[in-house]
Scaffold this motif. Structure first.
Motif, PDB file in Angstrom:
ATOM      1  N   ALA A 528     -13.135 -18.283 -40.953  1.00  0.00           N
ATOM      2  CA  ALA A 528     -13.888 -19.193 -41.976  1.00  0.00           C
ATOM      3  C   ALA A 528     -12.832 -19.858 -42.624  1.00  0.00           C
ATOM      4  O   ALA A 528     -12.978 -21.175 -42.854  1.00  0.00           O
ATOM      5  N   GLY A 529     -11.521 -19.320 -42.877  1.00  0.00           N
ATOM      6  CA  GLY A 529     -10.485 -20.086 -43.343  1.00  0.00           C
ATOM      7  C   GLY A 529     -10.048 -21.212 -42.520  1.00  0.00           C
ATOM      8  O   GLY A 529      -9.207 -22.361 -43.090  1.00  0.00           O
ATOM      9  N   LEU A 530     -10.089 -21.186 -41.356  1.00  0.00           N
ATOM     10  CA  LEU A 530      -9.916 -22.121 -40.307  1.00  0.00           C
ATOM     11  C   LEU A 530     -10.722 -23.356 -40.374  1.00  0.00           C
ATOM     12  O   LEU A 530     -10.214 -24.648 -39.905  1.00  0.00           O
ATOM     13  N   LEU A 531     -12.022 -23.223 -40.830  1.00  0.00           N
ATOM     14  CA  LEU A 531     -12.796 -24.399 -40.779  1.00  0.00           C
ATOM     15  C   LEU A 531     -13.116 -25.388 -42.251  1.00  0.00           C
ATOM     16  O   LEU A 531     -12.449 -24.645 -42.989  1.00  0.00           O
ATOM     17  N   GLU A 532     -13.213 -26.626 -42.085  1.00  0.00           N
ATOM     18  CA  GLU A 532     -13.443 -27.597 -43.181  1.00  0.00           C
ATOM     19  C   GLU A 532     -14.350 -26.970 -43.973  1.00  0.00           C
ATOM     20  O   GLU A 532     -15.685 -26.479 -43.628  1.00  0.00           O
ATOM     21  N   GLN A 533     -14.493 -27.435 -45.192  1.00  0.00           N
ATOM     22  CA  GLN A 533     -15.595 -26.895 -46.101  1.00  0.00           C
ATOM     23  C   GLN A 533     -16.831 -27.558 -45.914  1.00  0.00           C
ATOM     24  O   GLN A 533     -18.170 -26.980 -45.962  1.00  0.00           O
ATOM     25  N   GLU A 534     -17.165 -28.823 -45.078  1.00  0.00           N
ATOM     26  CA  GLU A 534     -18.257 -29.492 -44.859  1.00  0.00           C
ATOM     27  C   GLU A 534     -18.780 -28.489 -43.823  1.00  0.00           C
ATOM     28  O   GLU A 534     -20.274 -28.333 -43.652  1.00  0.00           O
ATOM     29  N   THR A 535     -18.057 -28.141 -42.772  1.00  0.00           N
ATOM     30  CA  THR A 535     -18.680 -27.349 -41.719  1.00  0.00           C
ATOM     31  C   THR A 535     -18.886 -25.967 -42.284  1.00  0.00           C
ATOM     32  O   THR A 535     -20.210 -25.458 -41.940  1.00  0.00           O
ATOM     33  N   LEU A 536     -18.347 -25.318 -43.343  1.00  0.00           N
ATOM     34  CA  LEU A 536     -18.931 -24.086 -44.064  1.00  0.00           C
ATOM     35  C   LEU A 536     -20.306 -24.248 -44.655  1.00  0.00           C
ATOM     36  O   LEU A 536     -21.153 -23.354 -44.602  1.00  0.00           O
ATOM     37  N   LEU A 537     -20.412 -25.350 -45.332  1.00  0.00           N
ATOM     38  CA  LEU A 537     -21.738 -25.566 -46.029  1.00  0.00           C
ATOM     39  C   LEU A 537     -22.761 -25.882 -45.192  1.00  0.00           C
ATOM     40  O   LEU A 537     -23.845 -25.363 -45.441  1.00  0.00           O
ATOM     41  N   LEU A 538     -22.647 -26.474 -43.920  1.00  0.00           N
ATOM     42  CA  LEU A 538     -23.518 -26.463 -43.011  1.00  0.00           C
ATOM     43  C   LEU A 538     -24.082 -25.152 -42.326  1.00  0.00           C
ATOM     44  O   LEU A 538     -25.121 -24.881 -42.357  1.00  0.00           O
ATOM     45  N   LEU A 539     -23.080 -23.991 -42.138  1.00  0.00           N
ATOM     46  CA  LEU A 539     -23.188 -22.938 -41.678  1.00  0.00           C
ATOM     47  C   LEU A 539     -24.006 -22.093 -42.680  1.00  0.00           C
ATOM     48  O   LEU A 539     -24.679 -21.205 -42.336  1.00  0.00           O
ATOM     49  N   LYS A 540     -23.506 -22.328 -44.043  1.00  0.00           N
ATOM     50  CA  LYS A 540     -24.142 -21.560 -44.891  1.00  0.00           C
ATOM     51  C   LYS A 540     -25.745 -21.539 -45.231  1.00  0.00           C
ATOM     52  O   LYS A 540     -26.349 -20.516 -45.540  1.00  0.00           O
ATOM     53  N   ASN A 541     -26.171 -22.749 -44.528  1.00  0.00           N
ATOM     54  CA  ASN A 541     -27.642 -22.867 -44.550  1.00  0.00           C
ATOM     55  C   ASN A 541     -28.481 -21.993 -43.515  1.00  0.00           C
ATOM     56  O   ASN A 541     -29.579 -22.036 -43.358  1.00  0.00           O
TER      57      ASN A 541
END
Length: 635
Positions: A528-541
């Motif tokens: 998760a630390g490798l990914l951008e914040q925008e990507t993590l927010l999309l995956l969080k849904n």
């Protein structure tokens, strides 16, 4: 009695000797947890006895009594306040092969000598008993004070006469290789469960017989299951739940001298199989769910299923229904005791909670000393009590981690006090409403409906729309397992993570070297630390988030123990994607590109003829079934 086997306890055991008796109680009261051919036992007698209590079993008691006495030192006598403790248990096999004969054991506990003796006997239909002398055995806890070591010994009266049928009488080696180590582990752990034993509200022998009958009757459903869910889990789970309810209701009819079978409504019935079984077994009722399932059309007209959104209100009361059922009913779970209480004074309920919901939002934890599951069960029990029920808790035998059910069979107030009881209910529900502006979480899991906080009406009376603000979920189920994410997005995340893993070498302490680069490993949080914040927010849904995306791409990754690895299809263990799935069909081979052939610096570790994925566009074939059904096997 000669010693057959012994095991020493590891290290310093602070749980002994109390832990020994806790372990013995597990074996005495719940032998089915280790002997899978048993459904359970029925304890028919428990009292303190002396030697004379055994004489009714024995034509020639001296050998047995001498064996028991030989374990005692002549200088030792039993304290008057601690006599021999005796109990009698009757074995209940999963499949009855004994006819009318009952297989029982007298269990003698000597607390002074830390030993327990099992004396098996059989009883025929006329009450005649016969002792199985060859199968008498004993466990004894020994303490060597000079070295502070503990050991558990197994003794058998006559090992050469031991008889085994694999059910009530297990093989003799099984006692030493399976049961004895488990007793040591249980004694060391000395854990106490947060919940009651399974089937504590039912006669286990009746449950066992009925479960076997229903399992045989409805097993064909596994072969024709049209849903995407695991057929064995859902069919046998619903068979077990139906068995529980049918036995519970039969006991209720006997206790109250009722002739008519109880009626029911299953709120949030999902696939409807539970409704189908209960109706097929003679109970009038129906199921309601916001979304129709494919399997509904297979049941026939005798199974009544309604596609309808359920809103807690006066429109969803059931004054002529005996029982309301909530089986994994999600957002409806806390409402079911309320709906039952407001339907009629005689209405009862059964709920099997799963996902954690309050009346108007997700349930918020308030205690850290309990597990989240235990805290939620206690919350639903509190709702039940405030709603006016004398609530009982039980644990089902189903293939699920969420097995605790709550049953409301009777009220804790008189009918004449209904007005006061209703005021308590209304006040409690109002106190659970979130503050104005609070965000309410929606859910797309389970059989129930979604709920959200609407306008707070402090003047609303119990007789009006007391479920106002409760929003049913959409009829179309939202897919949130990462399958609906844009393909380019998923491919980008997969390539980014895989390149980092492949770039790890032995020098960083986490890599591996071989003729084909398998890369290193990272924890899911490190990925998760490798990914951008925008990507993590999309995956969080998405349900499961990043981990679900990685597992979905099992051609590339292996996620195990919270860590992510590059999958090596040459390794049999690594290539075993899902042992519960059937082997890949020939029609599914070469229908997707091989990721390793296209992206790995050394390409695919398998030759083209041994890889289920296409090595290049010339091998690519049109798919004959949904991609999610495909699986790669090392051929």
């Amino acid at each position: 009695m000669p010693k057959l086997f012994d095991i020493k306890f590891p290290g310093e055991c602070k749980t002994l000797p109390e832990g020994f008796w806790s372990a013995v109680d597990v074996w005495v009261k719940k032998p089915h947890v280790v002997n899978k051919r048993l459904c359970g036992v029925k304890e028919t007698e428990s009292k303190a006895v002396g030697r004379e209590a055994l004489l009714f079993l024995l034509e020639d008691p001296q050998p047995v009594l001498s064996f028991i006495s030989s374990r005692l030192s002549p200088a030792q006598t039993h304290d008057k306040e601690k006599p021999w403790s005796s109990s009698v248990r009757t074995f209940i096999p999963k499949v009855n092969r004994y006819g009318t004969h009952l297989h029982k054991e007298v269990i003698l506990k000597d607390f002074d000598r830390q030993q327990v003796t099992f004396l098996p006997f059989e009883e025929d239909s006329e009450g005649k008993v016969s002792l199985k002398r060859g199968n008498i055995y004993q466990f004894q806890l020994l303490h060597q004070e000079d070295c502070e070591e503990w050991a558990l010994e197994l003794h058998v009266l006559a090992s050469d006469e031991w008889f085994s049928d694999g059910v009530a009488y297990p093989n003799l080696p099984w006692l030493s290789t399976d049961l004895l180590p488990k007793l040591v582990r249980w004694a060391t752990e000395c854990k106490s469960s947060e919940f009651k034993s399974t089937l504590s509200l039912l006669p286990v022998e009746k449950y066992s017989v009925m479960y076997q009958q229903l399992k045989e009757k409805y097993k064909a459903m596994v072969k024709v299951w049209p849903e995407v869910t695991d057929p064995e889990k859902f069919v046998y789970e619903d068979v077990a739940i139906a068995t529980y309810l049918l036995v519970l209701w039969a006991e209720e009819r006997a206790e109250k001298s009722l002739s008519a079978r109880q009626s029911f409504v299953d709120l949030g019935c999902g696939n409807g199989l539970l409704v189908h079984i209960l109706a097929n077994e003679g109970h009038p009722g129906k199921g309601i769910d916001v979304r129709k399932r494919k399997i509904w059309d297979m049941y026939g007209t005798q199974t009544v299923l309604e596609e309808k959104a359920i809103t807690p209100s006066e429109s969803f009361l059931f004054p002529v229904t005996d029982w309301l059922i909530g089986n994994h009913s999600d957002e409806l779970t806390p409402w079911i005791p309320v709906i039952a209480a407001r339907s009629s004074y005689s209405c009862r309920y059964f709920v099997l909670p799963c996902c954690f919901f309050d009346f108007y939002a997700k349930y918020q934890r308030r205690q850290c000393k309990k597990s989240q599951y235990k805290e939620y069960i206690d919350f639903i029990a509190e709702v039940s009590q405030v709603s006016g029920f004398s609530t009982e808790e039980d644990c089902l035998r189903i293939p699920s981690t969420k097995r605790v059910c709550l049953v409301g069979q009777s009220r804790n107030y008189q009918l004449s006090d209904e007005a006061e009881a209703e005021r308590r209910r209304a006040h409690y529900i109002q106190s659970r409403q979130p503050s104005s502006g609070a965000t309410v979480q929606r859910s797309d899991i389970g059989n129930g409906v979604d709920c959200c906080h609407g306008k707070r009406d402090t003047d609303r009376s119990p007789d009006s729309s007391w479920g106002e603000g409760f929003q049913p979920r959409d009829r179309v189920e939202t897919v949130r397992n990462c399958a609906a994410l844009p393909r380019d997005f998923v491919d980008g995340v997969v390539l980014q993570v895989a390149n980092v893993l492949l770039g790890m070498t032995e020098d960083d302490g986490r890599g591996s070297s071989s003729d084909w680069n398998r890369g290193g490993s990272l924890s899911v949080s490190e990925v998760a630390g490798l990914l951008e914040q925008e990507t993590l927010l999309l995956l969080k849904n998405e349900c499961g988030g990043l981990q679900t995306l990685l597992k979905n791409n099992h051609q590339v990754f292996r996620v195990e123990g919270g860590r992510v690895y590059i999958r090596d299809w040459r390794d049999r263990k690594s290539s075993r994607v899902d042992t519960k799935r059937k082997p890949v069909a020939l029609g599914a081979l070469k229908t997707r590109p091989c990721w390793f052939y296209d992206h790995h610096p050394q390409r695919c570790p398998l030759q083209a003829q041994h890889c289920a994925f296409a090595h290049g566009p010339d091998e690519l074939r049109p798919s004959t079934r949904p991609l999610k059904k495909m699986k790669n096997d090392a051929l």
